[in-house]
Design an enzyme around this catalytic site. Structure first.
Site, PDB file in Angstrom:
ATOM      1  N   ARG A 114       0.841  -1.209   0.000  1.00  0.00           N
ATOM      2  CA  ARG A 114       0.000   0.000   0.000  1.00  0.00           C
ATOM      3  C   ARG A 114       0.876   1.260   0.000  1.00  0.00           C
ATOM      4  NH1 ARG A 114      -4.125   0.288   4.869  1.00  0.00           N
ATOM      5  NH2 ARG A 114      -5.172  -1.380   3.715  1.00  0.00           N
ATOM      6  N   ARG A 183      -1.788   6.968   9.755  1.00  0.00           N
ATOM      7  CA  ARG A 183      -1.840   6.453   8.369  1.00  0.00           C
ATOM      8  C   ARG A 183      -1.930   7.613   7.378  1.00  0.00           C
ATOM      9  NH1 ARG A 183      -4.229   1.030   8.285  1.00  0.00           N
ATOM     10  NH2 ARG A 183      -3.464  -0.028  10.145  1.00  0.00           N
ATOM     11  N   LYS A 255      -3.945   1.559  14.922  1.00  0.00           N
ATOM     12  CA  LYS A 255      -3.925   2.482  13.781  1.00  0.00           C
ATOM     13  C   LYS A 255      -4.515   3.832  14.176  1.00  0.00           C
ATOM     14  CE  LYS A 255      -6.556  -0.303  11.273  1.00  0.00           C
ATOM     15  NZ  LYS A 255      -7.514  -0.919  10.326  1.00  0.00           N
ATOM     16  N   LYS A 257      -5.939   7.617  12.325  1.00  0.00           N
ATOM     17  CA  LYS A 257      -6.277   8.228  11.040  1.00  0.00           C
ATOM     18  C   LYS A 257      -6.630   9.704  11.200  1.00  0.00           C
ATOM     19  CE  LYS A 257      -7.706   3.830   9.125  1.00  0.00           C
ATOM     20  NZ  LYS A 257      -8.771   3.005   8.526  1.00  0.00           N
ATOM     21  N   CYS A 476     -15.463  -2.226  -0.494  1.00  0.00           N
ATOM     22  CA  CYS A 476     -14.106  -2.575  -0.077  1.00  0.00           C
ATOM     23  C   CYS A 476     -13.607  -3.733  -0.941  1.00  0.00           C
ATOM     24  CB  CYS A 476     -14.078  -2.960   1.396  1.00  0.00           C
ATOM     25  SG  CYS A 476     -14.809  -4.584   1.697  1.00  0.00           S
ATOM     26  N   CYS A 482      -8.589 -10.203   0.807  1.00  0.00           N
ATOM     27  CA  CYS A 482      -8.691  -9.829   2.216  1.00  0.00           C
ATOM     28  C   CYS A 482      -8.959 -11.055   3.084  1.00  0.00           C
ATOM     29  CB  CYS A 482      -9.789  -8.788   2.428  1.00  0.00           C
ATOM     30  SG  CYS A 482      -9.908  -8.352   4.177  1.00  0.00           S
ATOM     31  N   CYS A 521     -17.110  -7.465   5.475  1.00  0.00           N
ATOM     32  CA  CYS A 521     -17.143  -7.839   6.890  1.00  0.00           C
ATOM     33  C   CYS A 521     -17.438  -6.572   7.691  1.00  0.00           C
ATOM     34  CB  CYS A 521     -15.824  -8.496   7.328  1.00  0.00           C
ATOM     35  SG  CYS A 521     -14.540  -7.328   7.800  1.00  0.00           S
ATOM     36  N   CYS A 525     -14.340  -0.933   5.984  1.00  0.00           N
ATOM     37  CA  CYS A 525     -13.315  -0.280   5.162  1.00  0.00           C
ATOM     38  C   CYS A 525     -13.881   0.624   4.066  1.00  0.00           C
ATOM     39  CB  CYS A 525     -12.390  -1.319   4.546  1.00  0.00           C
ATOM     40  SG  CYS A 525     -11.465  -2.241   5.779  1.00  0.00           S
TER      41      CYS A 525
HETATM   42 FE1  SRM Z   1      -9.400  -1.385   6.203  1.00  0.00          FE
HETATM   43  C1  SRM Z   1      -8.255  -4.080   7.899  1.00  0.00           C
HETATM   44  C2  SRM Z   1      -8.508  -2.758   3.303  1.00  0.00           C
HETATM   45  C3  SRM Z   1      -9.886   1.593   4.695  1.00  0.00           C
HETATM   46  C4  SRM Z   1     -11.176  -0.317   8.940  1.00  0.00           C
HETATM   47  N1  SRM Z   1      -8.474  -3.110   5.702  1.00  0.00           N
HETATM   48  C5  SRM Z   1      -8.033  -4.075   6.557  1.00  0.00           C
HETATM   49  C6  SRM Z   1      -7.200  -5.116   5.806  1.00  0.00           C
HETATM   50  C7  SRM Z   1      -5.768  -4.683   5.862  1.00  0.00           C
HETATM   51  C8  SRM Z   1      -7.422  -6.569   6.244  1.00  0.00           C
HETATM   52  C9  SRM Z   1      -6.484  -7.162   7.286  1.00  0.00           C
HETATM   53  O1  SRM Z   1      -6.290  -6.553   8.344  1.00  0.00           O
HETATM   54  O2  SRM Z   1      -5.987  -8.243   7.030  1.00  0.00           O
HETATM   55  C10 SRM Z   1      -7.785  -4.942   4.373  1.00  0.00           C
HETATM   56  C11 SRM Z   1      -6.871  -5.338   3.206  1.00  0.00           C
HETATM   57  C12 SRM Z   1      -7.716  -5.899   2.074  1.00  0.00           C
HETATM   58  C13 SRM Z   1      -6.991  -6.069   0.806  1.00  0.00           C
HETATM   59  O3  SRM Z   1      -6.898  -7.212   0.318  1.00  0.00           O
HETATM   60  O4  SRM Z   1      -6.531  -5.089   0.236  1.00  0.00           O
HETATM   61  C14 SRM Z   1      -8.263  -3.519   4.433  1.00  0.00           C
HETATM   62  N2  SRM Z   1      -9.122  -0.689   4.370  1.00  0.00           N
HETATM   63  C15 SRM Z   1      -8.834  -1.440   3.275  1.00  0.00           C
HETATM   64  C16 SRM Z   1      -8.971  -0.638   2.003  1.00  0.00           C
HETATM   65  C17 SRM Z   1      -7.984  -1.039   0.902  1.00  0.00           C
HETATM   66  C18 SRM Z   1     -10.428  -0.756   1.527  1.00  0.00           C
HETATM   67  C19 SRM Z   1     -10.701  -0.320   0.121  1.00  0.00           C
HETATM   68  O5  SRM Z   1     -11.290  -1.115  -0.588  1.00  0.00           O
HETATM   69  O6  SRM Z   1     -10.360   0.801  -0.267  1.00  0.00           O
HETATM   70  C20 SRM Z   1      -8.772   0.782   2.565  1.00  0.00           C
HETATM   71  C21 SRM Z   1      -7.331   1.207   2.603  1.00  0.00           C
HETATM   72  C22 SRM Z   1      -7.196   2.648   2.962  1.00  0.00           C
HETATM   73  C23 SRM Z   1      -5.800   3.187   2.896  1.00  0.00           C
HETATM   74  O7  SRM Z   1      -5.332   3.524   1.804  1.00  0.00           O
HETATM   75  O8  SRM Z   1      -5.179   3.345   3.953  1.00  0.00           O
HETATM   76  C24 SRM Z   1      -9.288   0.586   3.981  1.00  0.00           C
HETATM   77  N3  SRM Z   1     -10.296   0.370   6.755  1.00  0.00           N
HETATM   78  C25 SRM Z   1     -10.497   1.430   5.931  1.00  0.00           C
HETATM   79  C26 SRM Z   1     -11.458   2.323   6.515  1.00  0.00           C
HETATM   80  C27 SRM Z   1     -12.014   3.591   5.861  1.00  0.00           C
HETATM   81  C28 SRM Z   1     -11.240   4.796   6.242  1.00  0.00           C
HETATM   82  O9  SRM Z   1     -10.259   4.737   6.976  1.00  0.00           O
HETATM   83  O10 SRM Z   1     -11.620   5.873   5.782  1.00  0.00           O
HETATM   84  C29 SRM Z   1     -11.832   1.765   7.729  1.00  0.00           C
HETATM   85  C30 SRM Z   1     -12.922   2.319   8.699  1.00  0.00           C
HETATM   86  C31 SRM Z   1     -12.456   3.481   9.476  1.00  0.00           C
HETATM   87  C32 SRM Z   1     -11.709   3.035  10.692  1.00  0.00           C
HETATM   88  O11 SRM Z   1     -10.500   2.859  10.616  1.00  0.00           O
HETATM   89  O12 SRM Z   1     -12.344   2.844  11.731  1.00  0.00           O
HETATM   90  C33 SRM Z   1     -11.091   0.543   7.874  1.00  0.00           C
HETATM   91  N4  SRM Z   1      -9.628  -2.057   8.116  1.00  0.00           N
HETATM   92  C34 SRM Z   1     -10.456  -1.504   9.053  1.00  0.00           C
HETATM   93  C35 SRM Z   1     -10.454  -2.349  10.220  1.00  0.00           C
HETATM   94  C36 SRM Z   1     -11.224  -2.099  11.534  1.00  0.00           C
HETATM   95  C37 SRM Z   1     -10.424  -1.275  12.469  1.00  0.00           C
HETATM   96  C38 SRM Z   1     -11.035  -1.177  13.843  1.00  0.00           C
HETATM   97  O13 SRM Z   1     -10.898  -0.138  14.474  1.00  0.00           O
HETATM   98  O14 SRM Z   1     -11.614  -2.146  14.319  1.00  0.00           O
HETATM   99  C39 SRM Z   1      -9.615  -3.446   9.916  1.00  0.00           C
HETATM  100  C40 SRM Z   1      -9.284  -4.636  10.827  1.00  0.00           C
HETATM  101  C41 SRM Z   1      -8.222  -4.311  11.835  1.00  0.00           C
HETATM  102  O15 SRM Z   1      -7.588  -3.271  11.801  1.00  0.00           O
HETATM  103  O16 SRM Z   1      -8.030  -5.155  12.701  1.00  0.00           O
HETATM  104  C42 SRM Z   1      -9.131  -3.238   8.580  1.00  0.00           C
HETATM  105 FE1  SF4 Z   2     -11.559  -6.824   4.347  1.00  0.00          FE
HETATM  106 FE2  SF4 Z   2     -13.584  -6.371   5.971  1.00  0.00          FE
HETATM  107 FE3  SF4 Z   2     -12.012  -4.360   5.234  1.00  0.00          FE
HETATM  108 FE4  SF4 Z   2     -13.633  -5.406   3.479  1.00  0.00          FE
HETATM  109  S1  SF4 Z   2     -14.267  -4.362   5.372  1.00  0.00           S
HETATM  110  S2  SF4 Z   2     -11.466  -4.973   3.136  1.00  0.00           S
HETATM  111  S3  SF4 Z   2     -13.686  -7.527   4.065  1.00  0.00           S
HETATM  112  S4  SF4 Z   2     -11.412  -6.080   6.468  1.00  0.00           S
END
Ligand code: SRM
Ligand code: SF4
Length: 614
Positions: A114, A183, A255, A257, A476, A482, A521, A525
């Site tokens: 990333r 981030r 993390k 943000k 997402c 993922c 899930c 994201c």
């Molecule tokens: Fe996310 C985890 C993809 C934005 C909340 N996110 C993941 C992981 C890395 C899965 C993992 O931990 O194994 C995913 C990788 C999937 C893949 O195959 O690429 C993933 N997140 C993404 C992306 C690529 C979604 C997308 O389709 O665009 C976004 C990458 C953003 C970036 O460039 O940095 C992405 N993730 C977000 C957002 C939206 C935002 O930040 O605006 C959120 C919700 C906001 C937040 O952070 O609360 C988000 N991602 C999560 C979470 C839940 C965090 C929590 O507080 O519980 C996880 C799981 C974790 O961290 O344990 C997660």
């Molecule tokens: Fe993966 Fe869940 Fe984030 Fe979708 S919302 S990219 S399924 S961790």
């Protein structure tokens, strides 16, 4: 050691040389990570990841040694360390199923890489380099993320160093794209040449730079030869030293943000950030920011203590002090965030646990001066920046809607080739949006037919030809890369939007703006929990349907129906669209309407008519 069950706050304190744990103390009030480590009860158990970070020697761990090994995967400890370098170990879950079907065991590992792109601002040559890399070393597609970043999937371990080094050679970085640090800093990407927009984009760069980890590990591992000589261009902040003045050696509990928005344009969803900065504008100048804290969307349904939250309004800070206040907020989370349970470690839990007044008092103390009372400025609109728009300097930008951010060449649509041709012909500036799309900037009036011809030639739909509902939708990644995905998302949403288009057309609602966001899930994201319609993967092929958010992103939605099979989502919503058409109030969006009616009334509307009585 990583995952060592004996790793407690007590021996963490000892390792850090802290008095209460046998080291040397300090007399000043408690504002450092070291001191806080010592204040907390010795019995408390830190999470395994805390042990891994502490033992990693500023994010080195054994990554370099493992890179040299002839194996296709990293150790569990290195997987955690590597996140801070912007890369995740994954396996393609489609291939897993195919291998099982062939009677083979095991996973074929690869890395997701990333890039962190503050404010979504990049150059044509940087995009072209990422396209080259995804084709040479990755799975052949590039993904624009929901936080204005780029992801390459499918990089095998043996090629990881090449990919990260070459990304850095273009002037981009993967450092801190993931991990327990600040981030990618999001900011409205609109290239308007106004003092306000220029200033906010500059602030995104300043914050990204200020909060970038200082460790030399990144430079050593990815950018130097065996003698330690840098082989690639190195950002001046990367490798400044191993002292982490902001983070300390265990970085943040989770993390973190940050995002910057405008009251009339909340395109980056400022209320979903740990730290949101809402610009306060007077006479075309940014006079300061309303500071919002504790947004975050991740939820774990099995853990009832977790929930999605919008940020709370903390106070106003003058523009000149904004970096200092951001640093104070980060340090409060560093020192007081939960390091025992990662499910409860985001800033939102600390803010809610203390209450906003106590949190503000702590930020004031860390900052050394008081935040001012909130300015009345509030989010009241949002723009997706799609289509043609004047920049204000005689030039134009074109917002190109990229469905779910996936840049791929298929027989029908050649996204990558189209962007290559546009970059080669028009050399535009580029900005990535928080809706996984791209802005082509600095265009002349005469470029318009050239650009549109290139898009048509490659089968790429012009934004003007894209339906409103598709344009405002987002999914997402989910399957197949993922590891946390329960359901499809990116691959399921386009078909669902086909159905929604037909249904909305039927009810005369095709031009209505509302957001539809799907995730595979409950982690959120694609930010589904403040969308007008949020669809969250809950069980294989089934989704929780949330309604009642707002296009401006200022309201959480509510659970309307759980475990709805994918094919039943549109039939479930259809009667609600009919009611919306007939009963909406002036200016109401679909989300506003659902919010006003409430769940019970909507359930009654959606319920099938009772069977006729005999
Ligand atoms: Fe996310 C985890 C993809 C934005 C909340 N996110 C993941 C992981 C890395 C899965 C993992 O931990 O194994 C995913 C990788 C999937 C893949 O195959 O690429 C993933 N997140 C993404 C992306 C690529 C979604 C997308 O389709 O665009 C976004 C990458 C953003 C970036 O460039 O940095 C992405 N993730 C977000 C957002 C939206 C935002 O930040 O605006 C959120 C919700 C906001 C937040 O952070 O609360 C988000 N991602 C999560 C979470 C839940 C965090 C929590 O507080 O519980 C996880 C799981 C974790 O961290 O344990 C997660
Ligand atoms: Fe993966 Fe869940 Fe984030 Fe979708 S919302 S990219 S399924 S961790």
């Amino acid at each position: 050691m990583g995952g060592d069950p004996a790793y407690t706050r007590e021996n963490a304190g000892r390792a850090l040389g802290c008095e209460a744990a046998g080291g040397k103390g300090r007399s000043s009030r408690c504002v450092s990570a070291v001191e806080t480590e010592c204040r907390v009860s010795a019995e408390e158990k830190l999470s395994a990841v805390e042990g891994i970070k502490a033992a990693s020697n500023f994010l080195r761990g054994t990554v370099a040694a493992e890179l040299a090994e002839d194996s296709d995967q990293f150790s569990a400890e290195s997987i955690q360390v590597l996140k801070h370098h912007g890369t995740y170990q994954q396996d393609n879950r489609d291939d897993r199923a195919a291998a099982r079907a062939d009677g083979k065991a095991g996973k074929q590992f690869s890395m997701m890489v990333r890039s962190r792109i503050p404010g979504g601002q990049l150059t044509a040559s940087q995009l072209l380099a990422e396209l080259d890399l995804c084709e040479r070393f990755g799975g052949g597609t590039l993904r624009i993320t929901s936080r204005q970043g780029l992801q390459i999937h499918g990089v095998v371990k043996a090629r990881l160093r090449d990919v990260i080094a070459q990304i850095n050679a273009t002037g981009l970085s993967t450092l801190a794209a993931c991990g327990d640090v600040n981030r990618n800093v999001m900011c409205c990407p609109a290239p308007y040449q106004t003092p306000v927009h220029l200033e906010l984009q500059q602030l995104a760069q300043t914050l990204a730079h200020h909060f970038a980890p200082r460790t030399r590990a990144y430079r050593e591992i990815w950018l130097c030869d065996a003698a330690g000589t840098p082989q690639r261009r190195v950002d001046e902040n990367q490798g400044a030293g191993d002292d982490e003045p902001i983070y300390g050696r265990t970085y943040l509990p989770r993390k973190f943000k940050m995002g910057i928005a405008l009251p009339h344009d909340n395109c980056i969803d400022v209320y979903t950030h740990d730290l949101g900065l809402l610009a306060v504008i007077e006479q075309d100048r940014v006079i300061g920011f309303n500071v919002l804290v504790g947004g975050g969307l991740g939820v774990t349904p099995s853990n009832k203590k977790t929930y999605p939250a919008l940020a709370k309004r903390l106070g106003f800070v003058a523009a000149r002090d904004v970096v200092a206040v951001a640093e104070a907020v980060v340090k409060v989370q560093r020192d007081h965030g939960n390091r025992e349970d990662r499910k409860l470690a985001r800033l939102k839990y600390l803010v809610d646990h203390w209450g906003i007044e106590a949190f503000r008092a702590r930020v004031d103390a860390y900052c050394g001066h008081r935040l001012q009372p909130l300015h009345p400025a509030e989010v009241h609109a949002m723009c997706d920046h799609i289509g043609w728009e004047a920049q204000g300097d005689g030039r134009w930008y074109y917002g190109l809607n990229v469905e779910n951010g996936r840049l791929a060449d298929t027989p029908q649509r050649q996204w990558k080739s189209a962007l290559r041709a546009i970059c080669g012909t028009l050399a535009p500036g580029l900005r990535l949006t928080a809706h996984q799309s791209i802005l082509l900037t600095n265009l002349q009036e005469r470029d318009r037919p050239v650009l549109e011809e290139i898009l048509r030639r490659h089968g790429v739909p012009l934004s003007e030809e894209t339906s409103t509902v598709r344009r405002w939708s987002m999914a997402c990644v989910a399957w197949p890369t993922c590891g946390l995905a329960i359901t499809e998302s990116e691959r399921a949403l386009p078909g669902l939007i086909d159905q929604l288009e037909a249904e909305l057309d039927r009810w005369g609602l095709a031009r209505d703006v509302f957001t539809v966001r799907m995730t595979g899930c409950p982690n959120g994201c694609a930010r589904p929990y403040n969308a007008d319609i949020g669809l969250v993967g809950k069980a294989r092929g089934r989704y929780s349907v949330y309604l009642g958010g707002s296009p401006q992103g200022t309201r959480l939605n509510f659970l309307f129906q759980d475990l709805v099979p994918l094919e039943q989502i549109v039939p479930l919503l259809s009667p609600l669209f009919a009611a919306f058409r007939d009963q909406r109030q002036e200016g109401e969006s679909f989300g506003d309407f659902c919010h006003r009616c409430g769940r019970d009334a909507l359930c009654a509307l959606a319920a099938p008519p009772p069977p006729p009585t005999a």
